[in-house]
Design a protein around this motif. Sequence first.
Motif, PDB file in Angstrom:
ATOM      1  N   SER A   1      -0.744  -6.905   9.703  1.00  0.00           N
ATOM      2  CA  SER A   1      -1.393  -7.153  10.651  1.00  0.00           C
ATOM      3  C   SER A   1      -2.427  -6.388  10.987  1.00  0.00           C
ATOM      4  N   ALA A   2      -2.930  -5.850  12.347  1.00  0.00           N
ATOM      5  CA  ALA A   2      -3.817  -5.061  12.650  1.00  0.00           C
ATOM      6  C   ALA A   2      -4.078  -3.788  11.882  1.00  0.00           C
ATOM      7  N   SER A   3      -3.283  -3.627  12.741  1.00  0.00           N
ATOM      8  CA  SER A   3      -2.881  -1.457  12.162  1.00  0.00           C
ATOM      9  C   SER A   3      -2.904  -1.414  10.552  1.00  0.00           C
ATOM     10  N   GLY A   4      -1.873  -2.166   9.776  1.00  0.00           N
ATOM     11  CA  GLY A   4      -2.282  -2.082   9.172  1.00  0.00           C
ATOM     12  C   GLY A   4      -3.551  -2.166   7.935  1.00  0.00           C
ATOM     13  N   LEU A   5      -3.751  -3.733   7.390  1.00  0.00           N
ATOM     14  CA  LEU A   5      -4.489  -4.049   7.331  1.00  0.00           C
ATOM     15  C   LEU A   5      -5.491  -3.480   7.515  1.00  0.00           C
ATOM     16  N   MET A   6      -6.281  -2.215   8.296  1.00  0.00           N
ATOM     17  CA  MET A   6      -7.615  -1.360   8.996  1.00  0.00           C
ATOM     18  C   MET A   6      -6.831  -0.477   7.744  1.00  0.00           C
ATOM     19  N   CYS A   7      -5.685  -0.005   7.790  1.00  0.00           N
ATOM     20  CA  CYS A   7      -5.461   0.994   7.018  1.00  0.00           C
ATOM     21  C   CYS A   7      -5.656   1.272   5.285  1.00  0.00           C
ATOM     22  N   ALA A   8      -5.145  -0.105   5.788  1.00  0.00           N
ATOM     23  CA  ALA A   8      -5.259  -0.880   3.672  1.00  0.00           C
ATOM     24  C   ALA A   8      -6.494  -0.690   3.132  1.00  0.00           C
ATOM     25  N   ILE A   9      -7.430  -0.734   4.457  1.00  0.00           N
ATOM     26  CA  ILE A   9      -9.118  -1.431   3.611  1.00  0.00           C
ATOM     27  C   ILE A   9      -9.426  -0.349   3.397  1.00  0.00           C
ATOM     28  N   GLU A  10      -9.533   0.921   4.674  1.00  0.00           N
ATOM     29  CA  GLU A  10      -9.973   2.056   4.096  1.00  0.00           C
ATOM     30  C   GLU A  10      -9.310   3.349   3.167  1.00  0.00           C
ATOM     31  N   ALA A  11      -7.964   2.707   2.964  1.00  0.00           N
ATOM     32  CA  ALA A  11      -7.250   3.402   2.054  1.00  0.00           C
ATOM     33  C   ALA A  11      -8.043   2.707  -0.029  1.00  0.00           C
ATOM     34  N   GLY A  12      -7.987   1.390   0.278  1.00  0.00           N
ATOM     35  CA  GLY A  12      -8.724   1.205  -0.848  1.00  0.00           C
ATOM     36  C   GLY A  12      -9.800   1.988  -1.496  1.00  0.00           C
ATOM     37  N   LYS A  13     -10.729   1.826  -0.202  1.00  0.00           N
ATOM     38  CA  LYS A  13     -12.368   1.900  -0.625  1.00  0.00           C
ATOM     39  C   LYS A  13     -12.217   3.706  -1.874  1.00  0.00           C
ATOM     40  N   ARG A  14     -11.049   4.117  -1.008  1.00  0.00           N
ATOM     41  CA  ARG A  14     -10.746   5.894  -1.389  1.00  0.00           C
ATOM     42  C   ARG A  14     -10.437   5.444  -3.144  1.00  0.00           C
TER      43      ARG A  14
ATOM     44  N   ILE B   1      -2.756   0.124  -3.923  1.00  0.00           N
ATOM     45  CA  ILE B   1      -2.443  -0.167  -1.926  1.00  0.00           C
ATOM     46  C   ILE B   1      -1.331  -1.461  -2.453  1.00  0.00           C
ATOM     47  N   ILE B   2       0.061  -2.108  -1.923  1.00  0.00           N
ATOM     48  CA  ILE B   2       0.650  -2.539  -1.384  1.00  0.00           C
ATOM     49  C   ILE B   2       1.028  -2.789  -0.584  1.00  0.00           C
ATOM     50  N   VAL B   3       0.722  -3.875   0.076  1.00  0.00           N
ATOM     51  CA  VAL B   3       0.905  -4.341   1.815  1.00  0.00           C
ATOM     52  C   VAL B   3       2.318  -5.140   1.753  1.00  0.00           C
ATOM     53  N   LEU B   4       3.418  -4.669   2.188  1.00  0.00           N
ATOM     54  CA  LEU B   4       4.662  -5.647   2.407  1.00  0.00           C
ATOM     55  C   LEU B   4       5.050  -6.052   3.841  1.00  0.00           C
ATOM     56  N   ASP B   5       4.793  -7.424   3.715  1.00  0.00           N
ATOM     57  CA  ASP B   5       5.363  -7.614   4.976  1.00  0.00           C
ATOM     58  C   ASP B   5       6.440  -8.963   5.034  1.00  0.00           C
ATOM     59  N   HIS B   6       7.519  -9.015   6.019  1.00  0.00           N
ATOM     60  CA  HIS B   6       8.328  -9.974   6.236  1.00  0.00           C
ATOM     61  C   HIS B   6       7.560 -11.554   6.416  1.00  0.00           C
TER      62      HIS B   6
ATOM     63  N   LEU C   1      -9.464  -9.676   5.468  1.00  0.00           N
ATOM     64  CA  LEU C   1      -8.417 -10.669   4.622  1.00  0.00           C
ATOM     65  C   LEU C   1      -9.765 -10.063   3.552  1.00  0.00           C
ATOM     66  N   SER C   2     -11.682 -10.076   4.214  1.00  0.00           N
ATOM     67  CA  SER C   2     -12.576  -9.802   2.792  1.00  0.00           C
ATOM     68  C   SER C   2     -12.392  -8.678   2.254  1.00  0.00           C
ATOM     69  N   GLU C   3     -12.248  -7.610   3.084  1.00  0.00           N
ATOM     70  CA  GLU C   3     -12.518  -6.071   3.210  1.00  0.00           C
ATOM     71  C   GLU C   3     -11.167  -5.883   2.232  1.00  0.00           C
TER      72      GLU C   3
ATOM     73  N   LYS D   1     -11.423  -6.701  -1.054  1.00  0.00           N
ATOM     74  CA  LYS D   1     -12.739  -5.786  -1.719  1.00  0.00           C
ATOM     75  C   LYS D   1     -12.343  -4.824  -1.982  1.00  0.00           C
ATOM     76  N   SER D   2     -11.340  -3.900  -0.981  1.00  0.00           N
ATOM     77  CA  SER D   2     -10.702  -2.975  -1.344  1.00  0.00           C
ATOM     78  C   SER D   2      -9.616  -3.224  -1.785  1.00  0.00           C
ATOM     79  N   ARG D   3      -9.581  -4.583  -2.814  1.00  0.00           N
ATOM     80  CA  ARG D   3      -8.477  -4.453  -4.019  1.00  0.00           C
ATOM     81  C   ARG D   3      -6.864  -4.238  -3.393  1.00  0.00           C
ATOM     82  N   VAL D   4      -6.374  -4.283  -2.418  1.00  0.00           N
ATOM     83  CA  VAL D   4      -5.431  -4.764  -1.270  1.00  0.00           C
ATOM     84  C   VAL D   4      -4.646  -5.890  -2.371  1.00  0.00           C
ATOM     85  N   GLU D   5      -3.682  -4.894  -2.400  1.00  0.00           N
ATOM     86  CA  GLU D   5      -2.106  -6.702  -2.618  1.00  0.00           C
ATOM     87  C   GLU D   5      -1.410  -6.461  -1.881  1.00  0.00           C
TER      88      GLU D   5
END
Length: 397
Positions: free
Chosen positions: A16-29, A33-38, A119-121, A124-128
Amino acid sequence: MPEKATQTDVLIIGASASGLMCAIEAGKRGRKIIVLDHANKAGKKILMSGGGRCNFTNLTINAENFISHNPHFCKSALSRYTQWDFINMVEKYQVPYHERDLGKLFCLNRAKDILNMLLSECEKSRVEIRLRSEITTIEHAEDSTYIVNTSQGSFQATSLVIASGGLSIPKMCASPLGYKVAEQFGHHIWPTTAGLVPFTLQPDDKEKFKKLSGIAVYSLVSNERIEFKENILFTHRGLSGPAILQISSYWQPGEAININLLPDTDIEDFLKTRQSTQPKITLKKVLGELLPKQLLITFVGQETVEQDLQSLSHKSFSEIARKLQQWQIRPNGTEGYRTAEVTLGGVDCDELSSKTMESSKVTGLYFIGEVVDVSGWLGGYNFQWAWSSGWCAGQVV
Ligand SMILES: Cc1cc2nc3c(=O)[nH]c(=O)nc-3n(C[C@H](O)[C@H](O)[C@H](O)COP(=O)(O)OP(=O)(O)OC[C@H]3O[C@@H](n4cnc5c(N)ncnc54)[C@H](O)[C@@H]3O)c2cc1C
């Protein structure tokens, strides 16, 4: 033989909000990244936020707009990734938005625009993003990696980010997972309570005010520590509206709150002036220019409001002013996590780095967003905290 864990650089729990933002930024580097959510969908709270229009930030963001046992903790993240940074992204994606009162920025169309942008970002950052993943256990392996066992298999990473939010709205997939993980790794948790939540009323008050259900009044609501000037809303359950939600985050059970239903008017002066110019006008008519009639009847009394101004003394004007401007009410309680917009308390900031959100107890473990003991006011502050804290962790995980 147990199946081999899926390897990745960073595991984030909470899409969600914080997790996706973190994923985007880390992906840019270039991190994997794998994001898990129930949940069955990412960003459910974003979708329901701001009445479906997502109040995604505020033009004015200060540490004073946040509640925490460590009021300085949020400053670093909020200054490194500001509201202007988020607004830039919103503008880059041409998401239509507008400013409402008190600097609150909302989508013009729908909250989904914000989620689609994130989600578009992520793409781009190839977040799964792996949805419907029930987390069963989390292990810290001997080689210092984290193993997260889920209903969809095991995952292993060097960094683990907890972005699982607070306890508000269990129907929207809120769970205590983040606090449990923090405890597992020896963190102190400040007790949690519902914040930005409507008040329920004592039975007598509930009966007295039920006729006012649906009426909103611009008011000054205060207790000994803070005051808010925004609307209050009478509901069939109690009291709601922005000013009530705000003060609820500063309310202690059993405490009374003060409500001034006409904060910008000197009622005595107003009535004296009208008494001299229109002595035959009724109180109901003249105060009806400022407040709904049903509210006047409830607060001032049917008999009094029917009187004309010439038959009322100056002493009674001050009594009327007192009834409307010094209303004191002791709520019965709050509606709790079922309707709260935020959870107060959470992972103790003193055990996290304010720059990176990393645990000071275990390397490679991070807490971001609402699970941390930082809760914002109503007005886009909670999302800004989610974006800022997520961004900071995203630079280092
Ligand atoms: C009705 C409502 C309206 C709101 N409106 C606004 C607003 O307009 N502006 C504003 O600033 N704030 C608003 N908020 C607050 C804001 O939504 C939150 O503060 C913000 O979403 C917190 O972000 P987060 O990433 O920390 O947690 P969340 O957005 O809560 O995300 C946590 C994620 O973790 C997942 N998760 C939880 N437990 C588990 C588990 N056990 N296993 C796997 N995954 C799990 C959840 O499914 C979820 O996707 C609102 C809140 C509510 C309830």
